[in-house]
Design a protein around this motif. Structure first.
Motif, PDB file in Angstrom:
ATOM      1  N   TYR A 316      -2.504   2.880  -9.993  1.00 46.58           N
ATOM      2  CA  TYR A 316      -2.944   4.142  -9.406  1.00 46.58           C
ATOM      3  C   TYR A 316      -3.477   3.954  -7.991  1.00 46.58           C
ATOM      4  O   TYR A 316      -3.168   4.733  -7.086  1.00 46.58           O
ATOM      5  CB  TYR A 316      -4.030   4.783 -10.269  1.00 46.58           C
ATOM      6  N   ASP A 350       1.151  -1.541  -2.002  1.00 46.16           N
ATOM      7  CA  ASP A 350       1.745  -0.235  -1.698  1.00 46.16           C
ATOM      8  C   ASP A 350       2.174  -0.141  -0.238  1.00 46.16           C
ATOM      9  O   ASP A 350       3.175   0.500   0.086  1.00 46.16           O
ATOM     10  CB  ASP A 350       0.756   0.877  -2.032  1.00 46.16           C
ATOM     11  N   ASP A 415      -3.596  11.066  -5.191  1.00 42.98           N
ATOM     12  CA  ASP A 415      -2.150  10.835  -5.301  1.00 42.98           C
ATOM     13  C   ASP A 415      -1.427  11.290  -4.039  1.00 42.98           C
ATOM     14  O   ASP A 415      -0.493  10.634  -3.560  1.00 42.98           O
ATOM     15  CB  ASP A 415      -1.580  11.584  -6.508  1.00 42.98           C
ATOM     16  N   LYS A 419       0.685   9.041  -1.307  1.00 45.35           N
ATOM     17  CA  LYS A 419       2.068   9.369  -0.970  1.00 45.35           C
ATOM     18  C   LYS A 419       2.247   9.554   0.528  1.00 45.35           C
ATOM     19  O   LYS A 419       3.235   9.079   1.119  1.00 45.35           O
ATOM     20  CB  LYS A 419       2.497  10.632  -1.716  1.00 45.35           C
ATOM     21  N   GLN A 456       0.854  10.999 -10.010  1.00 44.33           N
ATOM     22  CA  GLN A 456       1.172   9.732 -10.644  1.00 44.33           C
ATOM     23  C   GLN A 456       0.988   9.852 -12.160  1.00 44.33           C
ATOM     24  O   GLN A 456       0.076  10.536 -12.637  1.00 44.33           O
ATOM     25  CB  GLN A 456       0.277   8.614 -10.106  1.00 44.33           C
ATOM     26  N   TRP A 458       1.157   6.987 -14.573  1.00 43.95           N
ATOM     27  CA  TRP A 458       1.143   5.689 -15.212  1.00 43.95           C
ATOM     28  C   TRP A 458       0.394   5.760 -16.541  1.00 43.95           C
ATOM     29  O   TRP A 458      -0.419   6.669 -16.745  1.00 43.95           O
ATOM     30  CB  TRP A 458       0.457   4.652 -14.317  1.00 43.95           C
TER      31      TRP A 458
END
Length: 591
Positions: A316, A350, A415, A419, A456, A458
C-alpha cells in the motif's frame, strides 16, 4: 555509568579512512612500476563492475591499487594524472572520481554548482515550478497547511528549521526522553537532515523568486513538520517505539494545528516476516487507510537482498528508491544508486527520487557530525551543510512532494497521491527496471496531471505476527548487563498481544491519552515552551525489560562509545545499524 542502548546490526557506511597500499580482497596483487613520479599521481576512487579487470586497468596505467571501499564496489588507487580519462573508459571500470580530500577543499562550494544540492534538486524535480503556483484559496503552493510527520531521531533547531510556527515537537518516545537536556533534540543527526529536505526554509526566502543559492529550501518549505523522536544518539531504537510513534500519528492526525496528511519513515528492518502479518507493516497500512500518505525508504541493501526493507514491503505505502544524478543537472543519465534496494518481481520500489550525495542541513555536535567529518561539504564557508546518501533522503524528498500535492488538492486520498507520483515519474532509460520502479519523481508533472480514480485492493494485513520477527536482526541492548530486548515485549517490558494491538491500530485507538500498550509513554498536551511547540513528557520511572530499572539516568551523546555490545562491534565503518536504512555520510561514495 549510564546504560548505552545500541542497535545490534551494523550497516555499511562509507566513513572510511582512505589509506593507500592496502590490498583489495579478491583482487590479484599485480606488480607494476608507476610510469610517473609521486608528484604526478592523483588519488582516485575507482568503482568497478569487475574487480579484477579494474585492478589490472589501474596497474596497466602505471598506478597502484589501495584500500577497498566495499560499500560502493570500489577501491582507492593512485594513478598518473594523464591516465585518468583512459582509466574511466577501461573494461570493468564503472566510474573514477578524484578523492574529495585531495586538492578540492580550498574551492568555495556553491549550491548552484552542485547537482545534488537542494537548490538543484527542487529544480530537477519540478518543485520550483510548483512553488510559483497558488492553491484554490490563493495561497502559494509550498505545502502550506499540510502536516508532515517525521518519525526519526528528532529535529534540532538549526537555521532553516528554527521556525516554531511550522516545526512542532510531537512526543519524544526515545530513550533520551528521560533527560530534559536531550528531549526532542536530535543527538544523532539523521532526523535533522531529513527534516531539512522535507520542509527546511531559510527566513525571508521568497519562493516565487528563488534565485539565491545561499538560501536553503526543502521540497515543501511552507509545510508543518511534526517531529516524533524515537531514536537516540547512535540511532538506537526498538521496533516497538516506531510502531508506537506511527500509532500516535494516526491518533493525533486531526489535532488542531497538525492536519497530518503525510508520514515520512526513513526506516526499515530486515524482517522476513510476511508483510500481511508483520506488526510494523500493519501499522503503516493502518495509517494509510486512515488517510495518511505513508512514504518509506526502500532500503539500502542494493542487490544483496532480494526484498525491500520492512515496512516498504507493504504494497500500500509509497516505497522509494535512491536515484543517482551522476553529478549532472540533466536527468537523462540518472541511474539507480548501487546501494538502493531492488526488491523482487513481486514487490519493488514504487519510484525513485534523488538520494545520492544529497546536501542537507548539518546538525553540529550530533553523532553523525562528530564521527563522519567527511560528510561536511568541502568549501562550505557557512558550515551549515552536510552530505548524505541513501533511500532515506529519497523518501524525505518524496514526502515533501506529497505535501505539495495535498495543498493543491486537499481531498486526495493516499491511493491517488501514489498514483499521481508514480504515473508522472520521469523515465530512467539507463537504470535497471527493478530498481527504478515507475521512474524518477517529477512533482511538476504530477501537479499538472488530472486527479485519477484509483483504489488499491491488496489483501489486508492482520498485524498478528510477532514483534520479535518484525525486529529482524536489529535489537537494542544494554551492554552493562549484556541483555538485548527480544521476544514479545516492548521497551517498557510490557507483554505484546498482537491480536489486541492490531485491532486497536486498525481502529486508530492504540493510544489512550499518553498511554500505549498499557504503559504511560508521554504526556497528553501540546504546549508552547521556550523552544517552540512541544508535547509534554512523562517519567518512565521503574521501566525495565531485563530485571533492572534504567529510567532517570543521565543520557548524553558523550556516553556513546566504540565498545562492543551483544557480541557485535561498533566500528568506524558503521553508524546506526540497519534500522535507519544505512544512509552514508562520506565523500568516498560521492560522484
Amino acid at each position: 555509568m549510564p546504560r548505552r542502548y545500541r542497535t545490534a546490526l551494523g550497516a555499511a557506511s562509507a566513513a572510511i579512512a582512505i589509506a593507500a597500499g592496502a590490498v583489495v580482497p579478491g583482487v590479484p596483487a599485480v606488480a607494476a612500476t608507476p610510469a610517473a613520479t609521486s608528484a604526478d599521481l592523483t588519488r582516485v576512487i575507482v568503482e568497478y563492475s569487475d574487480a579484477d579487470a579494474a585492478a589490472h586497468a589501474v596497474t596497466r596505467a602505471g598506478g597502484t591499487v589501495g584500500k577497498p571501499l566495499s560499500v560502493v564496489d570500489g577501491f582507492v588507487a593512485e594513478v598518473p594524472n594523464n591516465q585518468i580519462a583512459a582509466l574511466k573508459a577501461a573494461p570493468g571500470v564503472r566510474g573514477v572520481t578524484v578523492d574529495g580530500k585531495v586538492g578540492l577543499e580550498a574551492a568555495t562550494w556553491r549550491a548552484d554548482g552542485d547537482a545534488n544540492s537542494m537548490f538543484s534538486v527542487v529544480r530537477a524535480t519540478g518543485a520550483l515550478d510548483v512553488w510559483k503556483k497558488t492553491d484554490s484559496s490563493g495561497r502559494q503552493l509550498g505545502g502550506m497547511g499540510v502536516g508532515v510527520a517525521l518519525i526519526d531521531s528528532g529535529v534540532s533547531q538549526v537555521a532553516g528549521l528554527n521556525d516554531s510556527t511550522r516545526i512542532i515537537n510531537g512526543p519524544d518516545l526515545s530513550f533520551e526522553s528521560q533527560a530534559a537536556n536531550l528531549r526532542y533534540v536530535d543527538t544523532f543527526g539523521h532526523g535533522t537532515h531529513m527534516a531539512g529536505l522535507i520542509a527546511g526554509r531559510d527566513p525571508g526566502t521568497n519562493l516565487a523568486t528563488v534565485s539565491d543559492p545561499t538560501n536553503f529550501t526543502g521540497m515543501a518549505p511552507l509545510a508543518t513538520l511534526i517531529s516524533v523522536k524515537v531514536a537516540a544518539a547512535d540511532g538506537a531504537t526498538d521496533v516497538s517505539q516506531v510502531i508506537a510513534a506511527i500509532d500516535w500519528v494516526v491518533t493525533h492526525r486531526n489535532d488542531t494545528g497538525l492536519n497530518i496528511k503525510v508520514l515520512n519513515l526513513s526506516f526499515g528492518t530486515d524482517s522476513n516476516q510476511d508483510e500481511k502479518l508483520d506488526p510494523l507493516s500493519h501499522a503503516v497500512e493502518s495509517a494509510w487507510k486512515k488517510g495518511i500518505t505513508v512514504v518509506v525508504s526502500g532500503g539500502n541493501d542494493g542487490t544483496s537482498r532480494s526484498s525491500l526493507s520492512m515496512p516498504a514491503a507493504n504494497p500500500y505505502v509509497i516505497a522509494v528508491g535512491a536515484a543517482d544524478s551522476k553529478g549532472t543537472d540533466t536527468r537523462s543519465d540518472d541511474v539507480v544508486a548501487e546501494f538502493s534496494s531492488r526488491g523482487n518481481a513481486t514487490r519493488s520500489v514504487d519510484l525513485t527520487a534523488p538520494g545520492r550525495s544529497i546536501v542537507g542541513l548539518r546538525d553540529p555536535g550530533s553523532y553523525v557530525d562528530v564521527n563522519y567529518p567527511t560528510g561536511l561539504v568541502p568549501g562550505d564557508t557557512t558550515g551549515r551543510y552536510f552530505r548524505g546518501s541513501g533511500s532515506s533522503q529519497a523518501a524525505a524528498i518524496t514526502s515533501g512532494a506529497a505535501a505539495l500535492l495535498l495543498q493543491q488538492r486537499p481531498s486526495l486520498t493516499p491511493d491517488q497521491v501514489k498514483k499521481l507520483l508514480t504515473s508522472t515519474a520521469d523515465a530512467m532509460p539507463n537504470a535497471d527496471a527493478l530498481g527504478r520502479g515507475a521512474g524518477e519523481l517529477n512533482i511538476k508533472k504530477a501537479f499538472e496531471a488530472p486527479t485519477p480514480t484509483v483504489t488499491q485492493s491488496w489483501a489486508a494485513s492482520t498485524g498478528t505476527g510477532t514483534l520479535e520477527a518484525s525486529r529482524g536482526t536489529a535489537h537494542v541492548a544494554d551492554p552493562t548487563s549484556g541483555v538485548m530486548l527480544t521476544g514479545e515485549k516492548d521497551i517498557m517490558g510490557k507483554a505484546w498481544n498482537g491480536t489486541t494491538w492490531a485491532k486497536a491500530a486498525t481502529a486508530g485507538t492504540a493510544w489512550n491519552g499518553g498511554t500505549w500498550n498499557g504503559s504511560a509513554w508521554t504526556g497528553t498536551t501540546l504546549g508552547n515552551g521556550s523552544t517552540g511547540k512541544s508535547w509534554a513528557a512523562v517519567n518512565w520511572s521503574g521501566t525495565n525489560w531485563d530485571g533492572r530499572t534504567w529510567s532517570g539516568r543521565t543520557w548524553s551523546g558523550a556516553t556513546w562509545d566504540g565498545r562492543t555490545w551483544s557480541g557485535r562491534t561498533w566500528s568506524g565503518n558503521t553508524w546506526s545499524g540497519r534500522t535507519w536504512s544505512g544512509s552514508y555520510w562520506s565523500s568516498s561514495i560521492w560522484d
